[in-house]
Design a protein around this motif. Structure first.
Motif, PDB file in Angstrom:
ATOM      1  N   GLY A   3     116.779 -23.503  -1.261  1.00  0.00           N
ATOM      2  CA  GLY A   3     117.524 -24.460  -0.465  1.00  0.00           C
ATOM      3  C   GLY A   3     118.012 -23.826   0.825  1.00  0.00           C
ATOM      4  O   GLY A   3     118.253 -22.633   0.883  1.00  0.00           O
ATOM      5  N   ASN A   4     118.140 -24.630   1.883  1.00  0.00           N
ATOM      6  CA  ASN A   4     118.734 -24.139   3.112  1.00  0.00           C
ATOM      7  C   ASN A   4     119.421 -25.300   3.801  1.00  0.00           C
ATOM      8  O   ASN A   4     119.466 -26.398   3.289  1.00  0.00           O
ATOM      9  N   ALA A   5     119.958 -25.067   4.979  1.00  0.00           N
ATOM     10  CA  ALA A   5     120.787 -26.064   5.640  1.00  0.00           C
ATOM     11  C   ALA A   5     119.991 -27.113   6.401  1.00  0.00           C
ATOM     12  O   ALA A   5     120.577 -28.049   6.916  1.00  0.00           O
ATOM     13  N   GLN A   6     118.685 -26.957   6.509  1.00  0.00           N
ATOM     14  CA  GLN A   6     117.909 -27.936   7.274  1.00  0.00           C
ATOM     15  C   GLN A   6     117.872 -29.285   6.561  1.00  0.00           C
ATOM     16  O   GLN A   6     118.202 -29.396   5.389  1.00  0.00           O
ATOM     17  N   ALA A   7     117.445 -30.302   7.304  1.00  0.00           N
ATOM     18  CA  ALA A   7     117.340 -31.647   6.736  1.00  0.00           C
ATOM     19  C   ALA A   7     116.388 -31.636   5.547  1.00  0.00           C
ATOM     20  O   ALA A   7     115.447 -30.843   5.514  1.00  0.00           O
ATOM     21  N   PRO A   8     116.625 -32.506   4.576  1.00  0.00           N
ATOM     22  CA  PRO A   8     115.756 -32.532   3.395  1.00  0.00           C
ATOM     23  C   PRO A   8     114.291 -32.792   3.748  1.00  0.00           C
ATOM     24  O   PRO A   8     113.988 -33.465   4.724  1.00  0.00           O
ATOM     25  N   PHE A   9     113.424 -32.249   2.929  1.00  0.00           N
ATOM     26  CA  PHE A   9     111.979 -32.447   3.029  1.00  0.00           C
ATOM     27  C   PHE A   9     111.663 -33.609   2.097  1.00  0.00           C
ATOM     28  O   PHE A   9     111.887 -33.522   0.892  1.00  0.00           O
ATOM     29  N   HIS A  10     111.168 -34.705   2.646  1.00  0.00           N
ATOM     30  CA  HIS A  10     110.966 -35.929   1.879  1.00  0.00           C
ATOM     31  C   HIS A  10     109.522 -36.050   1.392  1.00  0.00           C
ATOM     32  O   HIS A  10     108.593 -35.996   2.202  1.00  0.00           O
ATOM     33  N   ASP A  30     115.412 -30.322  -5.289  1.00  0.00           N
ATOM     34  CA  ASP A  30     116.428 -29.270  -5.401  1.00  0.00           C
ATOM     35  C   ASP A  30     117.531 -29.396  -4.358  1.00  0.00           C
ATOM     36  O   ASP A  30     118.268 -28.465  -4.106  1.00  0.00           O
ATOM     37  N   GLY A  31     117.652 -30.528  -3.735  1.00  0.00           N
ATOM     38  CA  GLY A  31     118.642 -30.687  -2.678  1.00  0.00           C
ATOM     39  C   GLY A  31     117.996 -30.532  -1.313  1.00  0.00           C
ATOM     40  O   GLY A  31     118.263 -31.292  -0.404  1.00  0.00           O
ATOM     41  N   ALA A  32     117.132 -29.538  -1.154  1.00  0.00           N
ATOM     42  CA  ALA A  32     116.394 -29.358   0.101  1.00  0.00           C
ATOM     43  C   ALA A  32     115.115 -30.188   0.084  1.00  0.00           C
ATOM     44  O   ALA A  32     114.516 -30.423   1.122  1.00  0.00           O
ATOM     45  N   VAL A  33     114.700 -30.609  -1.113  1.00  0.00           N
ATOM     46  CA  VAL A  33     113.506 -31.441  -1.269  1.00  0.00           C
ATOM     47  C   VAL A  33     113.912 -32.708  -2.016  1.00  0.00           C
ATOM     48  O   VAL A  33     114.555 -32.641  -3.056  1.00  0.00           O
ATOM     49  N   VAL A 122     104.389 -27.348  -1.120  1.00  0.00           N
ATOM     50  CA  VAL A 122     105.633 -27.843  -0.516  1.00  0.00           C
ATOM     51  C   VAL A 122     106.249 -26.766   0.367  1.00  0.00           C
ATOM     52  O   VAL A 122     106.662 -27.039   1.500  1.00  0.00           O
ATOM     53  N   GLU A 123     106.300 -25.534  -0.118  1.00  0.00           N
ATOM     54  CA  GLU A 123     106.875 -24.444   0.685  1.00  0.00           C
ATOM     55  C   GLU A 123     106.083 -24.225   1.969  1.00  0.00           C
ATOM     56  O   GLU A 123     106.661 -24.016   3.032  1.00  0.00           O
ATOM     57  N   ARG A 124     104.762 -24.278   1.889  1.00  0.00           N
ATOM     58  CA  ARG A 124     103.908 -24.093   3.066  1.00  0.00           C
ATOM     59  C   ARG A 124     104.172 -25.190   4.097  1.00  0.00           C
ATOM     60  O   ARG A 124     104.317 -24.916   5.301  1.00  0.00           O
ATOM     61  N   LEU A 125     104.248 -26.439   3.648  1.00  0.00           N
ATOM     62  CA  LEU A 125     104.485 -27.546   4.569  1.00  0.00           C
ATOM     63  C   LEU A 125     105.901 -27.521   5.134  1.00  0.00           C
ATOM     64  O   LEU A 125     106.108 -27.854   6.302  1.00  0.00           O
ATOM     65  N   ARG A 126     106.869 -27.127   4.323  1.00  0.00           N
ATOM     66  CA  ARG A 126     108.251 -27.006   4.817  1.00  0.00           C
ATOM     67  C   ARG A 126     108.349 -25.927   5.878  1.00  0.00           C
ATOM     68  O   ARG A 126     109.011 -26.102   6.896  1.00  0.00           O
ATOM     69  N   ALA A 128     105.954 -24.865   7.848  1.00  0.00           N
ATOM     70  CA  ALA A 128     105.268 -25.356   9.050  1.00  0.00           C
ATOM     71  C   ALA A 128     106.155 -26.330   9.804  1.00  0.00           C
ATOM     72  O   ALA A 128     106.216 -26.326  11.037  1.00  0.00           O
ATOM     73  N   ARG A 129     106.862 -27.167   9.069  1.00  0.00           N
ATOM     74  CA  ARG A 129     107.763 -28.140   9.692  1.00  0.00           C
ATOM     75  C   ARG A 129     108.913 -27.429  10.394  1.00  0.00           C
ATOM     76  O   ARG A 129     109.281 -27.757  11.513  1.00  0.00           O
ATOM     77  N   THR A 130     109.473 -26.407   9.744  1.00  0.00           N
ATOM     78  CA  THR A 130     110.567 -25.638  10.322  1.00  0.00           C
ATOM     79  C   THR A 130     110.104 -24.928  11.600  1.00  0.00           C
ATOM     80  O   THR A 130     110.799 -24.907  12.603  1.00  0.00           O
ATOM     81  N   ALA A 131     108.900 -24.370  11.560  1.00  0.00           N
ATOM     82  CA  ALA A 131     108.346 -23.661  12.724  1.00  0.00           C
ATOM     83  C   ALA A 131     108.108 -24.622  13.878  1.00  0.00           C
ATOM     84  O   ALA A 131     108.256 -24.250  15.049  1.00  0.00           O
ATOM     85  N   ALA A 132     107.777 -25.872  13.578  1.00  0.00           N
ATOM     86  CA  ALA A 132     107.509 -26.869  14.621  1.00  0.00           C
ATOM     87  C   ALA A 132     108.788 -27.420  15.232  1.00  0.00           C
ATOM     88  O   ALA A 132     108.771 -27.926  16.352  1.00  0.00           O
ATOM     89  N   ASP A 133     109.894 -27.351  14.488  1.00  0.00           N
ATOM     90  CA  ASP A 133     111.179 -27.902  14.991  1.00  0.00           C
ATOM     91  C   ASP A 133     111.776 -27.049  16.083  1.00  0.00           C
ATOM     92  O   ASP A 133     111.625 -25.903  16.187  1.00  0.00           O
TER      93      ASP A 133
END
Length: 133
Positions: A3-10, A30-33, A122-126, A128-133
């Protein structure tokens, strides 16, 4: 899932088997997902159009509208086309995989699947999403 502070991964899971829906939801949430479930193709299509998802997991054999048809519809819509869509199914013949790929599926996960395989995706896509933000 860390888990981390970023917006949830839907994640949208479109699966007609209640046991598999609950297994995937409990494995990935888990809260982050956040995992939202649909029990048939029509419901999955409606949810995919009404909400923003970062990943769609779709069974092939579904009541009302099959997963390959839902995939084709979502991948032809500019609003949902870029959402990664992975087929999660026991349909493992080469023709099944080719049909899903031609419909636009980004990947194919065979049942029975390993929990680590889903969690890695899921971790790989999360990441990638974090890197793009």
């Amino acid at each position: 899932m860390a888990g981390n502070a970023q917006a949830p991964f839907h994640i949208l899971l479109v699966e007609d088997e209640p046991v598999i829906r609950e297994l995937v939801r409990s494995m990935l949430s888990d809260g982050a997902v956040d995992v939202v479930c649909a029990a048939n193709g029509i419901e999955g299509l409606k949810l995919a159009r009404d909400r923003t998802f970062h990943l769609i997991l779709m069974d092939v054999v579904l009541p009302q509208l099959d997963g390959v048809s839902v995939c084709r519809i979502l991948k032809s819509d500019p609003i949902t086309a870029k959402v990664p869509l992975y087929m999660l199914t026991a349909k493992a013949k080469k023709a099944d995989v080719e049909s899903a790929t031609q419909a636009g599926a980004d990947g194919y996960i065979h049942k029975p699947f390993r929990g680590a395989e889903l969690m890695d995706l899921v971790e790989r896509l999360r990441a990638a999403r974090t890197a793009a933000d």
